[in-house]
Design an enzyme around this catalytic site. Structure first.
Site, PDB file in Angstrom:
ATOM      1  N   LYS A 251      26.565  36.515  51.448  1.00 31.99           N
ATOM      2  CA  LYS A 251      25.563  36.344  50.391  1.00 31.99           C
ATOM      3  C   LYS A 251      25.257  34.853  50.266  1.00 31.99           C
ATOM      4  CE  LYS A 251      25.999  40.614  48.282  1.00 31.99           C
ATOM      5  NZ  LYS A 251      24.937  41.434  47.788  1.00 31.99           N
TER       6      LYS A 251
ATOM      7  N   LYS B 131      22.945  52.060  49.579  1.00 33.69           N
ATOM      8  CA  LYS B 131      24.203  52.011  48.826  1.00 33.69           C
ATOM      9  C   LYS B 131      24.419  53.379  48.191  1.00 33.69           C
ATOM     10  CE  LYS B 131      23.839  47.100  48.001  1.00 33.69           C
ATOM     11  NZ  LYS B 131      23.705  46.008  47.032  1.00 33.69           N
TER      12      LYS B 131
END
Length: 132
Positions: A11, A105
């Site tokens: 990230k 997800k």
């Protein structure tokens, strides 16, 4: 390149473009794995383009959501030719020139959504859920 994890996701959206360049170059210097980068829609188009100036499109497996909008994402793809990924939650998945993957997800979606175009699906955990 040898690693127990041939692809790793990092990230970088919380970093400035300049900080991200330095961080990613340090990761690349190890040669330990192929990189997937996730900006979490945090950068402006200007920042994403500034970051991209320091790399080649084949340096990463993909960059996930470098910018916040469909229009900015298309502009980023057209200007850089970098492979990109988006989460399944994006309303419009069509017209993204260098779309390489759609990230699903299951702990948030509950299922694997259907996508009309043949784009690889990457399953990911979600730290935003109680099951993450």
């Amino acid at each position: 390149m040898h690693s127990d994890f041939p692809i790793s996701k990092f990230k970088i959206g919380h970093l400035s473009a300049k900080e991200a360049v330095q961080y990613v170059k340090s990761l690349m210097s190890t040669g330990a794995c192929r990189l997937r980068l996730d900006c979490n829609r945090k950068w402006s188009l200007k920042d994403a383009l500034e970051f991209a100036k320091y790399f080649h499109p084949d340096d990463f497996d993909y960059i996930e959501e470098p910018v916040a909008t469909q229009e900015e994402l298309i502009a980023f793809c057209e200007k850089t030719h970098f492979p990109v990924a988006i989460e399944a939650s994006w309303k419009h998945k069509e017209g993204i020139p260098t779309l390489k993957a759609i990230v699903v997800k299951p702990t948030l979606t509950g299922t694997c959504p259907y996508f009309p175009q043949p784009v690889p699906i990457v399953f990911s955990s979600s730290y935003e859920s109680s099951l993450g």
